[in-house]
Design a protein around this motif. Structure first.
Motif, short mmCIF file in Angstrom:
data_model
loop_
_atom_site.label_atom_id
_atom_site.label_comp_id
_atom_site.label_asym_id
_atom_site.label_seq_id
_atom_site.Cartn_x
_atom_site.Cartn_y
_atom_site.Cartn_z
N UNK A 34 0.83 -1.21 0.00
CA UNK A 34 0.00 0.00 0.00
C UNK A 34 0.87 1.26 0.00
N UNK A 35 1.95 1.24 0.76
CA UNK A 35 2.86 2.39 0.77
C UNK A 35 3.49 2.57 -0.61
N UNK A 36 3.96 1.47 -1.18
CA UNK A 36 4.62 1.55 -2.48
C UNK A 36 3.66 2.01 -3.58
N UNK A 37 2.41 1.58 -3.52
CA UNK A 37 1.42 2.02 -4.51
C UNK A 37 1.17 3.52 -4.38
N UNK A 38 1.10 4.01 -3.13
CA UNK A 38 0.90 5.44 -2.91
C UNK A 38 2.12 6.22 -3.41
N UNK A 39 3.32 5.67 -3.20
CA UNK A 39 4.53 6.34 -3.68
C UNK A 39 4.54 6.38 -5.21
N UNK A 41 2.02 6.35 -7.22
CA UNK A 41 1.00 7.27 -7.73
C UNK A 41 1.38 8.73 -7.49
N UNK A 42 2.34 8.96 -6.58
CA UNK A 42 2.78 10.32 -6.30
C UNK A 42 1.92 11.05 -5.29
N UNK A 43 1.04 10.32 -4.61
CA UNK A 43 0.13 10.93 -3.62
C UNK A 43 0.85 11.02 -2.27
N UNK A 44 1.29 12.24 -1.93
CA UNK A 44 2.09 12.45 -0.72
C UNK A 44 1.30 12.11 0.55
N UNK A 45 0.07 12.58 0.64
CA UNK A 45 -0.73 12.35 1.85
C UNK A 45 -1.04 10.87 2.04
N UNK A 46 -1.39 10.20 0.95
CA UNK A 46 -1.70 8.77 1.04
C UNK A 46 -0.46 7.97 1.42
N UNK A 47 0.70 8.37 0.88
CA UNK A 47 1.94 7.67 1.19
C UNK A 47 2.30 7.82 2.67
N UNK A 48 2.13 9.03 3.20
CA UNK A 48 2.43 9.25 4.61
C UNK A 48 1.47 8.48 5.51
N UNK A 49 0.20 8.48 5.14
CA UNK A 49 -0.80 7.76 5.94
C UNK A 49 -0.53 6.25 5.91
N UNK A 50 -0.22 5.73 4.73
CA UNK A 50 0.06 4.30 4.60
C UNK A 50 1.33 3.93 5.36
N UNK A 51 2.32 4.81 5.33
CA UNK A 51 3.57 4.54 6.05
C UNK A 51 3.34 4.52 7.55
N UNK A 52 2.48 5.41 8.04
CA UNK A 52 2.17 5.45 9.47
C UNK A 52 1.55 4.16 9.96
N UNK A 53 0.82 3.48 9.07
CA UNK A 53 0.20 2.21 9.42
C UNK A 53 1.21 1.06 9.24
#
Length: 88
Positions: A34-39, A41-53
C-alpha cells in the motif's frame, strides 16, 4: 510420523504457529504494498498515511519473530526515505 503424545502435540503447535506467522507476514506485505502504490502514484498524503500504518506493523512482526529486527528496521528506513523524497 510422530509416535509419542508430546511429539504429536508439538506437531499441532507448529501447524498453529505457522498459520499465525503466515498471516502476519501477509499483513506486512499488504501494508508495504500500500505504501509503495501510494509512492508510485505520487500521492504524498496517502503515502504518509500508509507509512504510518505500515511502520508499527513491521516492527510488530519483528517483535513476534516473523521477520528479523534488522530486516524490519531496514524496510522502515527505506520506505521512510522514499516518503521523505516524495514530500520534498
Amino acid at each position: 510420523m510422530a509416535n509419542t503424545s508430546s511429539a504429536k502435540k508439538a506437531t499441532r503447535k507448529i501447524v498453529r504457529r505457522a498459520a499465525i506467522n503466515k498471516n502476519r507476514r501477509s499483513r506486512v506485505r499488504t501494508y508495504i504494498r500500500q505504501v509503495e502504490e501510494a509512492l508510485d502514484s505520487g500521492d504524498k498524503a496517502a503515502a504518509q498515511a500508509a507509512f504510518k500504518i505500515a511502520e508499527p506493523e513491521l516492527m510488530r512482526a519483528a517483535t513476534k519473530g516473523v521477520i528479523h529486527k534488522n530486516t524490519a528496521s531496514r524496510k522502515v528506513s527505506r520506505l521512510a526515505q522514499r516518503v521523505k523524497v516524495l514530500s520534498a
